[in-house]
Scaffold this motif. Structure first.
Motif, PDB file in Angstrom:
ATOM      1  N   LEU A  16       0.840  -1.197   0.000  1.00 53.83           N
ATOM      2  CA  LEU A  16       0.000   0.000   0.000  1.00 53.83           C
ATOM      3  C   LEU A  16       0.874   1.245   0.000  1.00 53.83           C
ATOM      4  CD1 LEU A  16      -2.545  -1.094   2.741  1.00 53.83           C
ATOM      5  CD2 LEU A  16      -2.940  -1.056   0.291  1.00 53.83           C
ATOM      6  N   PRO A  17       0.393   2.298  -0.620  1.00 58.68           N
ATOM      7  CA  PRO A  17       1.136   3.560  -0.571  1.00 58.68           C
ATOM      8  C   PRO A  17       1.142   4.126   0.855  1.00 58.68           C
ATOM      9  CG  PRO A  17      -0.712   3.699  -2.134  1.00 58.68           C
ATOM     10  CD  PRO A  17      -0.789   2.374  -1.458  1.00 58.68           C
ATOM     11  N   ASP A  18       2.129   4.961   1.122  1.00 55.21           N
ATOM     12  CA  ASP A  18       2.252   5.565   2.459  1.00 55.21           C
ATOM     13  C   ASP A  18       0.986   6.297   2.880  1.00 55.21           C
ATOM     14  OD1 ASP A  18       4.835   4.625   2.748  1.00 55.21           O
ATOM     15  OD2 ASP A  18       5.772   6.503   2.083  1.00 55.21           O
ATOM     16  N   ALA A  19       0.329   6.964   1.936  1.00 60.46           N
ATOM     17  CA  ALA A  19      -0.885   7.718   2.268  1.00 60.46           C
ATOM     18  C   ALA A  19      -1.994   6.784   2.759  1.00 60.46           C
ATOM     19  CB  ALA A  19      -1.362   8.529   1.062  1.00 60.46           C
ATOM     20  N   ASP A  20      -2.115   5.612   2.133  1.00 61.18           N
ATOM     21  CA  ASP A  20      -3.131   4.650   2.573  1.00 61.18           C
ATOM     22  C   ASP A  20      -2.810   4.125   3.966  1.00 61.18           C
ATOM     23  OD1 ASP A  20      -4.283   5.030   0.099  1.00 61.18           O
ATOM     24  OD2 ASP A  20      -3.849   3.012  -0.652  1.00 61.18           O
ATOM     25  N   ILE A  21      -1.560   3.799   4.213  1.00 61.94           N
ATOM     26  CA  ILE A  21      -1.157   3.305   5.528  1.00 61.94           C
ATOM     27  C   ILE A  21      -1.412   4.368   6.587  1.00 61.94           C
ATOM     28  CG2 ILE A  21       0.844   2.638   6.942  1.00 61.94           C
ATOM     29  CD1 ILE A  21      -0.144   0.394   5.197  1.00 61.94           C
ATOM     30  N   ALA A  22      -1.091   5.617   6.259  1.00 67.74           N
ATOM     31  CA  ALA A  22      -1.311   6.703   7.220  1.00 67.74           C
ATOM     32  C   ALA A  22      -2.797   6.839   7.556  1.00 67.74           C
ATOM     33  CB  ALA A  22      -0.758   8.014   6.663  1.00 67.74           C
ATOM     34  N   MET A  23      -3.664   6.723   6.545  1.00 70.46           N
ATOM     35  CA  MET A  23      -5.104   6.838   6.777  1.00 70.46           C
ATOM     36  C   MET A  23      -5.604   5.664   7.616  1.00 70.46           C
ATOM     37  SD  MET A  23      -7.884   8.487   6.472  1.00 70.46           S
ATOM     38  CE  MET A  23      -7.560   9.729   5.242  1.00 70.46           C
ATOM     39  N   ILE A  24      -5.149   4.465   7.288  1.00 69.87           N
ATOM     40  CA  ILE A  24      -5.552   3.279   8.049  1.00 69.87           C
ATOM     41  C   ILE A  24      -5.078   3.384   9.492  1.00 69.87           C
ATOM     42  CG2 ILE A  24      -5.156   0.789   8.299  1.00 69.87           C
ATOM     43  CD1 ILE A  24      -5.090   0.728   5.155  1.00 69.87           C
ATOM     44  N   ASP A  25      -3.832   3.802   9.679  1.00 66.96           N
ATOM     45  CA  ASP A  25      -3.304   3.938  11.043  1.00 66.96           C
ATOM     46  C   ASP A  25      -4.075   4.988  11.833  1.00 66.96           C
ATOM     47  OD1 ASP A  25      -1.446   1.961  10.593  1.00 66.96           O
ATOM     48  OD2 ASP A  25       0.252   3.322  10.336  1.00 66.96           O
ATOM     49  N   ARG A  26      -4.428   6.078  11.184  1.00 69.63           N
ATOM     50  CA  ARG A  26      -5.185   7.134  11.875  1.00 69.63           C
ATOM     51  C   ARG A  26      -6.559   6.622  12.293  1.00 69.63           C
ATOM     52  NH1 ARG A  26      -6.913  12.989   9.368  1.00 69.63           N
ATOM     53  NH2 ARG A  26      -7.903  13.758  11.249  1.00 69.63           N
ATOM     54  N   PHE A  38      -8.025  -3.563  12.614  1.00 77.50           N
ATOM     55  CA  PHE A  38      -8.845  -2.621  11.864  1.00 77.50           C
ATOM     56  C   PHE A  38      -9.025  -3.087  10.420  1.00 77.50           C
ATOM     57  CE2 PHE A  38      -9.666   1.100   9.277  1.00 77.50           C
ATOM     58  CZ  PHE A  38     -10.676   1.724   9.988  1.00 77.50           C
ATOM     59  N   VAL A  39      -7.918  -3.460   9.763  1.00 80.94           N
ATOM     60  CA  VAL A  39      -7.978  -3.890   8.362  1.00 80.94           C
ATOM     61  C   VAL A  39      -8.752  -5.199   8.235  1.00 80.94           C
ATOM     62  CG1 VAL A  39      -6.592  -4.653   6.388  1.00 80.94           C
ATOM     63  CG2 VAL A  39      -5.919  -2.625   7.675  1.00 80.94           C
ATOM     64  N   ARG A  40      -8.518  -6.139   9.155  1.00 78.91           N
ATOM     65  CA  ARG A  40      -9.241  -7.409   9.112  1.00 78.91           C
ATOM     66  C   ARG A  40     -10.742  -7.175   9.230  1.00 78.91           C
ATOM     67  NH1 ARG A  40      -6.860 -10.357  13.004  1.00 78.91           N
ATOM     68  NH2 ARG A  40      -8.100  -9.258  14.548  1.00 78.91           N
ATOM     69  N   ALA A  46     -16.614  -5.848   4.414  1.00 81.97           N
ATOM     70  CA  ALA A  46     -16.813  -5.637   2.980  1.00 81.97           C
ATOM     71  C   ALA A  46     -17.123  -6.957   2.279  1.00 81.97           C
ATOM     72  CB  ALA A  46     -15.581  -4.975   2.370  1.00 81.97           C
ATOM     73  N   ALA A  47     -16.456  -8.031   2.679  1.00 82.01           N
ATOM     74  CA  ALA A  47     -16.707  -9.345   2.086  1.00 82.01           C
ATOM     75  C   ALA A  47     -18.124  -9.822   2.401  1.00 82.01           C
ATOM     76  CB  ALA A  47     -15.672 -10.355   2.583  1.00 82.01           C
ATOM     77  N   GLU A  48     -18.558  -9.648   3.649  1.00 82.45           N
ATOM     78  CA  GLU A  48     -19.916 -10.043   4.027  1.00 82.45           C
ATOM     79  C   GLU A  48     -20.944  -9.262   3.228  1.00 82.45           C
ATOM     80  OE1 GLU A  48     -19.794  -9.289   8.219  1.00 82.45           O
ATOM     81  OE2 GLU A  48     -19.108 -11.307   8.694  1.00 82.45           O
ATOM     82  N   ASP A  49     -20.725  -7.956   3.046  1.00 84.79           N
ATOM     83  CA  ASP A  49     -21.641  -7.137   2.256  1.00 84.79           C
ATOM     84  C   ASP A  49     -21.738  -7.653   0.821  1.00 84.79           C
ATOM     85  OD1 ASP A  49     -22.059  -5.555   4.471  1.00 84.79           O
ATOM     86  OD2 ASP A  49     -20.839  -3.868   3.751  1.00 84.79           O
ATOM     87  N   ALA A  50     -20.589  -7.960   0.215  1.00 83.14           N
ATOM     88  CA  ALA A  50     -20.577  -8.452  -1.164  1.00 83.14           C
ATOM     89  C   ALA A  50     -21.321  -9.777  -1.284  1.00 83.14           C
ATOM     90  CB  ALA A  50     -19.138  -8.598  -1.659  1.00 83.14           C
ATOM     91  N   VAL A  51     -21.106 -10.672  -0.334  1.00 88.26           N
ATOM     92  CA  VAL A  51     -21.775 -11.976  -0.367  1.00 88.26           C
ATOM     93  C   VAL A  51     -23.280 -11.801  -0.177  1.00 88.26           C
ATOM     94  CG1 VAL A  51     -22.030 -14.174   0.868  1.00 88.26           C
ATOM     95  CG2 VAL A  51     -19.748 -13.288   0.322  1.00 88.26           C
ATOM     96  N   MET A  52     -23.676 -10.955   0.781  1.00 93.16           N
ATOM     97  CA  MET A  52     -25.102 -10.748   1.035  1.00 93.16           C
ATOM     98  C   MET A  52     -25.805 -10.109  -0.161  1.00 93.16           C
ATOM     99  SD  MET A  52     -25.761 -12.154   3.857  1.00 93.16           S
ATOM    100  CE  MET A  52     -27.382 -11.572   4.230  1.00 93.16           C
ATOM    101  N   GLU A  53     -25.133  -9.203  -0.858  1.00 93.76           N
ATOM    102  CA  GLU A  53     -25.727  -8.569  -2.038  1.00 93.76           C
ATOM    103  C   GLU A  53     -25.938  -9.568  -3.166  1.00 93.76           C
ATOM    104  OE1 GLU A  53     -23.171  -5.340  -3.099  1.00 93.76           O
ATOM    105  OE2 GLU A  53     -23.667  -4.200  -1.296  1.00 93.76           O
TER     106      GLU A  53
END
Length: 100
Positions: A16-26, A38-40, A46-53
């Protein structure tokens, strides 16, 4: 004789780019979670939403007729929702009028 146990965890790696990591960490910090947790949680949600849809909704012919009948019938107002919509929006109320 050594015992073998089935591994229940599966590593997942991504670049991931540094900006993505910074956002995730924040965001993880704001939630009081580790980056991994957090990521898990976000990925599983997101996976559950896709399956339910993608899952079809199945019902009997009688159940479907009742469903269509309910949708086709007259709307019934929900008193609590009517009350909410009758209130002025926060940006429509005066600010600083001394009321608390």
């Amino acid at each position: 004789m050594p015992r073998t146990t089935e591994r229940k965890d599966h590593p997942l790696s991504m670049r991931l780019p540094d900006a993505d990591i910074a956002m995730i960490d924040r965001a993880a910090l704001l939630r009081g979670r580790s980056r991994t947790d957090f990521v898990r949680d976000a990925a599983v949600r997101a996976a559950e939403d896709a399956v339910m849809e993608a899952m079809p909704i199945r019902m009997s012919a009688v159940g479907f007729e009742a469903f269509i009948s309910t949708l086709s019938g007259p709307a019934t107002p929900v008193t609590e929702m009517v009350d909410v919509f009758r209130r002025p929006a926060p940006w429509e109320t005066p600010v600083g009028n001394g009321e608390a």
